[in-house]
Write an enzyme that holds these catalytic residues in place. Structure first.
Site, mmCIF file in Angstrom:
data_model
loop_
_atom_site.group_PDB
_atom_site.id
_atom_site.type_symbol
_atom_site.label_atom_id
_atom_site.label_comp_id
_atom_site.label_asym_id
_atom_site.label_seq_id
_atom_site.Cartn_x
_atom_site.Cartn_y
_atom_site.Cartn_z
ATOM 1 C CG HIS A 81 20.190 14.957 -63.788
ATOM 2 N ND1 HIS A 81 21.287 14.982 -62.961
ATOM 3 C CD2 HIS A 81 19.847 13.671 -63.914
ATOM 4 C CE1 HIS A 81 21.587 13.754 -62.616
ATOM 5 N NE2 HIS A 81 20.731 12.928 -63.173
ATOM 6 N NE ARG B 129 10.623 23.338 -34.045
ATOM 7 C CZ ARG B 129 11.310 24.485 -34.129
ATOM 8 N NH1 ARG B 129 12.119 24.695 -35.141
ATOM 9 N NH2 ARG B 129 11.163 25.426 -33.211
ATOM 10 N NE ARG C 241 11.069 19.149 -30.585
ATOM 11 C CZ ARG C 241 10.527 20.340 -30.825
ATOM 12 N NH1 ARG C 241 10.776 21.354 -30.017
ATOM 13 N NH2 ARG C 241 9.777 20.533 -31.879
ATOM 14 C CD GLU D 49 9.510 22.713 -25.027
ATOM 15 O OE1 GLU D 49 9.459 23.539 -25.953
ATOM 16 O OE2 GLU D 49 9.372 21.498 -25.215
ATOM 17 C CG ASN E 21 9.891 29.256 -30.077
ATOM 18 O OD1 ASN E 21 10.538 30.285 -30.000
ATOM 19 N ND2 ASN E 21 10.142 28.314 -30.975
ATOM 20 C CG ASP E 22 6.263 25.478 -26.373
ATOM 21 O OD1 ASP E 22 5.128 25.956 -26.589
ATOM 22 O OD2 ASP E 22 6.750 24.562 -27.046
ATOM 23 N NE ARG F 121 4.855 28.101 -30.243
ATOM 24 C CZ ARG F 121 5.839 27.223 -30.297
ATOM 25 N NH1 ARG F 121 6.154 26.507 -29.229
ATOM 26 N NH2 ARG F 121 6.533 27.053 -31.382
ATOM 27 C CB CYS G 151 16.942 25.105 -29.673
ATOM 28 S SG CYS G 151 15.646 24.339 -28.697
HETATM 29 C C1 PEP Z 1 10.432 26.128 -28.363
HETATM 30 O O1 PEP Z 1 9.372 25.888 -27.792
HETATM 31 O O2 PEP Z 1 11.105 27.148 -28.181
HETATM 32 C C2 PEP Z 1 10.968 25.165 -29.331
HETATM 33 C C3 PEP Z 1 12.168 25.304 -29.846
HETATM 34 O O3 PEP Z 1 10.162 24.160 -29.729
HETATM 35 P P1 PEP Z 1 8.935 24.328 -30.751
HETATM 36 O O4 PEP Z 1 8.987 25.709 -31.313
HETATM 37 O O5 PEP Z 1 9.094 23.261 -31.775
HETATM 38 O O6 PEP Z 1 7.759 24.104 -29.846
HETATM 39 MG MG MG Z 2 8.546 23.895 -27.821
#
Ligand code: PEP
Ligand code: MG
Length: 544
Positions: free
Chosen positions: A188, A296, A332, A431, A454-455, A465, A502
């Site tokens: 608490h 995720r 996802r 991706e 990102n990918d 990466r 995303c």
């Molecule tokens: C991406 O690849 O942009 C993505 C959102 O997935 P993660 O970063 O979890 O690979």
């Molecule tokens: Mg990814």
């Protein structure tokens, strides 16, 4: 400079000086008494006084943290009347002819260890409550008040642990932050700190207490749980910059909360939040995200020592959907492999894990794991507005296989009379360059695309990466990436699908105009970026 790490329970930054929380911790002595009836009477008087004090604290809490959180003090008053607790105290006084203080302290020890040994985290946290009421009783028996910190200026309160009543009794205007060596985030005290809007970090460990001294400089990062004693100048300036940014963000939040994500010329876009676990929903809502654009789900697997069961997954997904109250939640499916390795999956070591056995490739090879997750997801779909998204897609055949498995799962649920939402949208992540290039073939199969930049960046530019050395070569605005996104957007719309982004690039406000001109329908970013992104969108004019 000493750095300690605990668990941040309220996201904010504090910079100030230590004030060690002091309390009268006189050890309770065991004293033989002849007049047992007199001891009973002392106990009853102390109980009445303690109840009176708790009623006052309840009123203070009501004003400062609201009814829901003030209720703990009503619970404390009820605990004071609990039969088992009272019987234990009176029995000890009677059978051992001892003073009431000793009987209360012994009972507190017994009850607290009983709670602490329970499996349930909520019950474990009740150990602190029983100690809290017992300390109050003991103070009342000595006809004393429990010590209250008299602070003359704003300080960072550092303690071994803080009882809820101690937390509320402190003068809120004089507290910059709370730091405790022990304590659980379910306690608490943690909940109260959160609701008092005071940065708080708990469980920084015993060593911290040894190093903390009254007046020592201290930095508290309620986001990361980092606490730094005696910081050097550079560290303090960096923390101050973070604090300023945080305050700016919070001011922005107040202004932009509830406003639409609409450009000056009337183009609307959804701004959603990315989360990594059930706990992320709070930040998504606090930052006024319109939905969850990427949950995720692999966190469930990463936190576990064995495959999470369908039921465990269902409960987690359901909670997120319920907490988002009808707003879109895109979950996802499992994306492990590459940089996210899990022992119990017993994946082979690979030369090039990023190009290896990961994400959907694992799911399609081990359908039992995939089907368990899909069953949990479809069951949860009955509790909100779910979208299911599949990572690392490169071909039409993968999507066809996925959709066939989804149909199997739905048919099984239907046959078993388990409710699910027929309208649940399915989407794929764009991706890989392959997915973007054949997006005209993929779009007719799904309801939406979500671009994982990102990918997509990694695979388009052939840049690992994970490799920091490649940073100078990593042009996240590379024309090839932007063209692939544009291609996917065109193809999505041509076939009646919608498209979001995303990956991290969604939060890059220097690209927001490009994305909106491409017709991107949704941008999903880490919760703290939702409002800055809304700000950027509202300043754009696409008619020019
Ligand atoms: C991406 O690849 O942009 C993505 C959102 O997935 P993660 O970063 O979890 O690979
Ligand atoms: Mg990814």
């Amino acid at each position: 400079m000493i750095k300690c790490k605990g668990k941040g329970v309220y996201g904010a930054i504090a910079i100030g000086n230590v004030s060690l929380f002091k309390r009268q911790d006189e050890p309770v002595r065991r004293i033989h008494v002849e007049d047992v009836a007199g001891e009973f009477a002392r106990f009853e008087d102390a109980k009445a006084l303690a109840t009176e004090q708790l009623a006052e604290i309840y009123e203070k809490a009501l004003k400062e943290v609201g009814e829901t959180h003030a209720q703990i003090f009503e619970v404390h008053m009820m605990m004071l009347e609990d039969d088992d607790y009272n019987d234990s105290i009176t029995n000890i006084i009677k059978t051992q002819s001892v003073n009431a203080e000793f009987a209360v302290a012994t009972t507190a020890d017994n009850f607290a260890s009983m709670f602490a040994s329970m499996e349930d985290a909520y019950m474990q946290a009740r150990a602190a409550d029983v100690r809290d009421i017992s300390n109050r009783l003991i103070a009342c028996l000595s006809e004393g008040e429990q010590t209250r910190e008299e602070l003359t200026q704003k300080m960072v309160i550092c303690a071994d642990d803080l009882a809820p009543s101690e937390t509320v009794s402190l003068d809120k205007d004089k507290v910059l932050a709370f730091v405790t060596a022990f304590g659980s985030s379910n306690s608490h005290t943690a909940i109260l700190a959160r609701n008092m809007n005071i940065p708080a970090v708990i469980g920084v460990g015993e060593d911290f207490l040894k190093a903390a001294e009254d007046g020592k400089r201290i930095l508290v990062d309620g986001y990361t749980g980092e606490v730094i004693l005696d910081p050097d100048e550079e560290t303090e300036s960096a923390m101050r910059r973070k604090q300023e940014e945080d305050l700016r963000g919070k001011a922005l939040l107040q202004e932009l909360k509830g406003k639409e994500n609409v450009t000056l010329d009337g183009t609307k876009v959804n701004i959603f939040a990315n989360i990594g676990g059930v706990g992320g929903v709070g930040a998504a809502l606090a930052n006024d995200a319109g939905g969850i654009g990427l949950f995720r789900s692999e966190f469930l697997y990463l936190e576990s020592t064995d495959y999470p069961t369908e039921e465990q997954q269902f409960q987690a997904y359901r909670k997120v959907l319920e907490n988002m109250s009808g707003k879109k939640v895109i979950i996802r499916t499992l994306d492990i492999g590459a940089d996210k390795q899990i022992d119990y999956f017993q994946l082979d070591k690979e030369e090039n894990p990023a190009l290896g056995f990961r994400a959907i490739r694992i799911c399609l090879t081990r359908p039992e794991i995939f089907k368990t997750q899909l069953r949990a997801l479809y069951r949860a779909s009955a509790y909100g507005n779910l979208g299911i998204m599949f990572p690392m897609i490169t071909s039409v055949s993968e999507v066809e296989q996925i959709l066939a498995i989804c149909e199997e799962v739905k048919a099984e649920l239907k046959a078993a009379g388990v409710p699910y939402d027929e309208q649940t949208e399915v989407g794929i992540m764009i991706e890989t360059p392959a997915a973007a290039v054949i997006s005209d073939k993929l779009a007719p199969l799904v309801n939406f695309f979500s671009v994982g930049t990102n990918d997509l960046t990694q695979y388009t530019l052939a840049i690992d990466r994970q490799n920091a050395k490649l940073e100078p070569f990593c042009d996240t605005h590379h024309e090839a990436i932007l063209r692939l996104i544009e291609m996917a957007a065109e193809n999505a719309h041509k076939h009646g699908a919608w498209i979001g982004i995303c990956g991290e690039l969604a939060a890059d406000t220097t690209l927001t105009e490009n994305f909106l001109r491409m017709g991107i329908d949704e941008l999903s970013v880490s919760a703290p970026f939702v409002l800055p992104l809304r700000d950027a969108v509202r300043k754009l004019d696409l008619s020019k």
